[in-house]
Design an enzyme around this catalytic site. Sequence first.
Site, PDB file in Angstrom:
ATOM      1  N   LYS A 225       6.079   0.801  -0.683  1.00  0.00           N
ATOM      2  CA  LYS A 225       4.504   1.089  -0.903  1.00  0.00           C
ATOM      3  C   LYS A 225       3.840   0.237  -0.462  1.00  0.00           C
ATOM      4  O   LYS A 225       2.680   0.103  -0.714  1.00  0.00           O
ATOM      5  CB  LYS A 225       4.222   1.821  -2.293  1.00  0.00           C
TER       6      LYS A 225
ATOM      7  N   HIS B  94      14.227  -2.190   1.369  1.00  0.00           N
ATOM      8  CA  HIS B  94      13.515  -2.492   0.150  1.00  0.00           C
ATOM      9  C   HIS B  94      14.320  -3.450  -0.998  1.00  0.00           C
ATOM     10  O   HIS B  94      13.809  -3.714  -1.988  1.00  0.00           O
ATOM     11  CB  HIS B  94      13.090  -1.244  -0.705  1.00  0.00           C
TER      12      HIS B  94
ATOM     13  N   SER C  75      -0.279   3.718  -5.127  1.00  0.00           N
ATOM     14  CA  SER C  75       0.684   4.527  -4.120  1.00  0.00           C
ATOM     15  C   SER C  75       1.709   5.042  -4.498  1.00  0.00           C
ATOM     16  O   SER C  75       2.152   6.059  -4.259  1.00  0.00           O
ATOM     17  CB  SER C  75       0.732   3.579  -2.910  1.00  0.00           C
TER      18      SER C  75
HETATM   19  S1  PPS Z   1       7.672   3.562   1.661  1.00  0.00           S
HETATM   20  O1  PPS Z   1       7.785   4.953   0.954  1.00  0.00           O
HETATM   21  O2  PPS Z   1       7.880   2.564   0.361  1.00  0.00           O
HETATM   22  O3  PPS Z   1       8.524   3.034   2.757  1.00  0.00           O
HETATM   23  O4  PPS Z   1       6.011   3.323   1.712  1.00  0.00           O
HETATM   24  P1  PPS Z   1       5.213   2.290   2.662  1.00  0.00           P
HETATM   25  O5  PPS Z   1       5.237   2.611   4.204  1.00  0.00           O
HETATM   26  O6  PPS Z   1       5.805   0.904   2.322  1.00  0.00           O
HETATM   27  O7  PPS Z   1       3.753   2.551   2.248  1.00  0.00           O
HETATM   28  C1  PPS Z   1       3.067   3.561   2.137  1.00  0.00           C
HETATM   29  C2  PPS Z   1       1.511   3.029   2.165  1.00  0.00           C
HETATM   30  O8  PPS Z   1       1.189   2.650   3.411  1.00  0.00           O
HETATM   31  C3  PPS Z   1      -0.153   3.135   3.975  1.00  0.00           C
HETATM   32  N1  PPS Z   1       0.085   3.226   5.403  1.00  0.00           N
HETATM   33  C4  PPS Z   1      -0.860   2.810   6.230  1.00  0.00           C
HETATM   34  N2  PPS Z   1      -2.345   2.269   5.783  1.00  0.00           N
HETATM   35  C5  PPS Z   1      -3.133   1.748   6.799  1.00  0.00           C
HETATM   36  N3  PPS Z   1      -2.687   2.161   8.124  1.00  0.00           N
HETATM   37  C6  PPS Z   1      -1.637   2.923   8.297  1.00  0.00           C
HETATM   38  N4  PPS Z   1      -1.539   2.972   9.679  1.00  0.00           N
HETATM   39  C7  PPS Z   1      -0.800   3.222   7.482  1.00  0.00           C
HETATM   40  N5  PPS Z   1       0.450   3.749   7.362  1.00  0.00           N
HETATM   41  C8  PPS Z   1       0.912   3.743   6.166  1.00  0.00           C
HETATM   42  C9  PPS Z   1       0.229   4.641   3.251  1.00  0.00           C
HETATM   43  O9  PPS Z   1      -1.088   5.248   3.506  1.00  0.00           O
HETATM   44  C10 PPS Z   1       0.657   4.280   1.699  1.00  0.00           C
HETATM   45  O10 PPS Z   1      -0.287   3.907   0.960  1.00  0.00           O
HETATM   46  P2  PPS Z   1      -1.338   4.700   0.061  1.00  0.00           P
HETATM   47  O11 PPS Z   1      -2.200   3.785  -0.485  1.00  0.00           O
HETATM   48  O12 PPS Z   1      -0.387   5.600  -0.834  1.00  0.00           O
HETATM   49  O13 PPS Z   1      -2.185   5.424   0.887  1.00  0.00           O
END
Ligand code: PPS
Length: 285
Positions: free
Chosen positions: A44, A99, A129
């Site tokens: 996340k 991870h 998140s």
């Molecule tokens: S995972 O499932 O652990 O692989 O998730 P991960 O990709 O690490 O994290 C998910 C959060 O990243 C946000 N996200 C983004 N934020 C800004 N810009 C872009 N392009 C973007 N892509 C993914 C996503 O919204 C999740 O955060 P939260 O706070 O839940 O919205």
Amino acid sequence: MMSDYNWFEGIPFPAIAFQKEIVEDVRNKFLVKDEDLFILSYPKSGTNWLIVIVCLIQTKGDPKWIQSVPIWDRSPWIESDVGYTEVINKEGPRLMSSHLPIHLFPKTFFSSKAKVIYIIRDPRDVLVSGYFFWRKTNLIKNPDSLGTYFEWFLKGNVLFGSWFEHIRGWLSMREWDNFLVLYYEDMKKDTKGTIKKICEFLGKKLEEDELDLVLKYSSFQAMKENKMSTFSFVTEDVVTNGLKLMRKGITGDWKNHFTVAQAEIFDKVFQEKMAGFPPKMFPWE
Ligand code: PPS
């Protein structure tokens, strides 16, 4: 249906699609090659965003690859059953995600020239998140409230273990030439600057218009609209109704969810567990 974790050496793994034997093989038998590139993170933290950026850098901004191949095939998670089988059979320079905490990572990495990009995010936003994401899946025992998840998070009883230990462990590599540390908050503040930093680390030169394409197709909105980057193909045994990877994509959302008492407790635990790191190390308040 609620699931408990799949524990391996004190680290909770998802109950579905992960096997202890594979996690053990990843650490002990997986042969890392010098030309490999890993995207690493505590869950996340913006992993998928970073994967999309790296894919787009590789294609010089051409979105065909990210729009036609699911994200877990473009950059498989090495510790998952499917991902491991995929990467051990893959030829050429491999792009992979993980991870895993440092002590479970493939041993052969540490004597290789393979590159790692490690992304870190404010743990309070990681917590929020994760809370909203995992409860829509069957990968964990579902918390009944944010307060419950808050307690689990501080104890490290959440997927992939303690955020604090993950970060402390991997930050020990931060002076290595083949290890780049990025922060979600910096990526939000200056996405183009971060893309340039990644290009430099990877030895890639992109023209200004190519950089603009990377920026365009990795934006929150563009990723949200791209089914190949949003876990929309996750099967029903894993996801329950309404799973959203692209939830808000902002910094500081914890302020909308933590009570004052939780914010104070978190701050205290953070100071204790991250003692020794300069305050400037982490770009959030
Ligand atoms: S995972 O499932 O652990 O692989 O998730 P991960 O990709 O690490 O994290 C998910 C959060 O990243 C946000 N996200 C983004 N934020 C800004 N810009 C872009 N392009 C973007 N892509 C993914 C996503 O919204 C999740 O955060 P939260 O706070 O839940 O919205």
